[in-house]
Scaffold this motif. Structure first.
Motif, short mmCIF file in Angstrom:
data_model
loop_
_atom_site.label_atom_id
_atom_site.label_comp_id
_atom_site.label_asym_id
_atom_site.label_seq_id
_atom_site.Cartn_x
_atom_site.Cartn_y
_atom_site.Cartn_z
N VAL A 39 0.82 -1.21 0.00
CA VAL A 39 0.00 0.00 0.00
C VAL A 39 0.86 1.27 0.00
O VAL A 39 0.45 2.31 -0.53
N GLY A 40 2.08 1.19 0.55
CA GLY A 40 2.96 2.36 0.52
C GLY A 40 3.27 2.81 -0.89
O GLY A 40 3.34 4.02 -1.18
N VAL A 77 -1.17 -5.22 -1.08
CA VAL A 77 -1.04 -5.72 0.30
C VAL A 77 -1.20 -4.53 1.23
O VAL A 77 -0.36 -3.63 1.25
N ASP A 78 -2.27 -4.52 2.01
CA ASP A 78 -2.68 -3.33 2.75
C ASP A 78 -3.27 -3.77 4.09
O ASP A 78 -4.49 -3.94 4.22
N SER A 79 -2.43 -3.92 5.10
CA SER A 79 -2.88 -4.48 6.38
C SER A 79 -4.02 -3.72 7.01
O SER A 79 -4.92 -4.31 7.62
N THR A 80 -4.02 -2.38 6.91
CA THR A 80 -4.99 -1.58 7.65
C THR A 80 -6.05 -0.92 6.78
O THR A 80 -6.81 -0.08 7.25
N GLY A 81 -6.11 -1.27 5.49
CA GLY A 81 -7.17 -0.74 4.63
C GLY A 81 -7.01 0.72 4.27
O GLY A 81 -8.00 1.46 4.24
N ARG A 82 -5.77 1.13 3.96
CA ARG A 82 -5.52 2.54 3.63
C ARG A 82 -5.62 2.85 2.15
O ARG A 82 -5.45 4.01 1.76
N CYS A 116 -5.60 -6.96 -0.15
CA CYS A 116 -5.36 -7.94 0.91
C CYS A 116 -5.18 -7.21 2.24
O CYS A 116 -4.24 -6.41 2.38
N THR A 117 -6.07 -7.44 3.17
CA THR A 117 -6.03 -6.75 4.45
C THR A 117 -5.88 -7.75 5.59
O THR A 117 -5.96 -8.96 5.40
N LEU A 158 1.05 -13.34 4.64
CA LEU A 158 1.43 -13.47 3.24
C LEU A 158 1.33 -14.90 2.74
O LEU A 158 0.98 -15.14 1.58
N LEU A 159 1.64 -15.87 3.58
CA LEU A 159 1.55 -17.27 3.15
C LEU A 159 0.10 -17.63 2.82
O LEU A 159 -0.17 -18.24 1.77
#
Length: 221
Positions: free
Chosen positions: A48-49, A83-88, A105-106, A134-135
């Motif tokens: 996401v960055g 790949v965006d852990s926090t939904g940004r 992917c959150t 990630l796996l």
């Protein structure tokens, strides 16, 4: 599944400046190579960055490559994965347009509202409590028929993929610039390894324009 990390870095190993601004490190020859690699992939993955900093479209640019994909019975463009852990991921991000299928992917840290909003614009995968697992995520992608994976960054995601042993191949264009800065992002950021460092086997070294392309495979795979 075969996972290729592709990146362009400066001669001193930086992906961009300390301001996280996009910098033209490579030239037309490397852009064409990257476009061919995209066209040969089932999915293109970024963190996401990268979306927040560059707002990439992540589509194939060359019309002949698009035609080749269609001739093979494939969509015009590979799937896009964020790949965006926090939904940004912004809802108006270029990667969420209708040019190709997009997966966001959150983890469970993303709020229900953010996940609902993103699910209206993309296919949503939720795996992991605090960070994207990630796996599990890549196993889900493989279950969707996405076997040839190209990863375009950034450094946090690349480190995390090495950490869990998902990288099969690393292709790096080293460009003729020195960026500097202790806070500038590098090829593999994150916490860093202190033991059991991933080992690479050099497969190729070639001049591309004014830079060099290095191709490695992970030794243990």
């Amino acid at each position: 599944m075969h996972v290729v990390v592709n990146a362009a870095m400066s001669a001193d190993g930086k992906l961009s400046s300390r301001r996280r601004e996009q910098i033209a490190i490579s030239g037309d020859e490397d852009f064409a190579r990257m476009d061919r690699l995209r066209a040969d992939s089932d999915a293109v993955v970024v963190g996401v960055g990268t979306v927040l900093a560059d707002d990439p479209h992540l589509t194939v640019k060359e019309e002949s490559l698009i035609a080749d994909r269609r001739d093979r019975g494939e969509p015009a463009h590979p799937a896009r994965v964020v790949v965006d852990s926090t939904g940004r991921t912004p809802l108006d991000a270029a990667v969420l347009d209708d040019a190709a299928t997009t997966y966001v992917c959150t983890s469970e840290r993303a709020t229900i509202d953010d996940r609902m909003d993103l699910s209206n614009r993309a296919e949503l995968i939720t795996a992991g409590d605090d960070r994207v697992d990630l796996l599990r995520t890549f196993a889900t992608l493989q279950g969707q028929g996405l076997d040839r994976i190209m990863v375009e960054g950034g450094g946090e995601l690349i480190f995390s993929l090495f950490e869990v042993g998902l990288v099969d191949e690393l292709r790096v264009f080293v460009g003729p610039k020195v960026i500097g800065g202790r806070d500038a992002p590098t090829l593999a950021d994150g916490e860093g390894f202190v033991a059991e460092f991933p080992t690479l086997e050099l497969e190729g070294l070639e001049r591309v324009g004014e830079g060099a392309l290095l191709t490695w495979r992970t030794a243990e795979r």
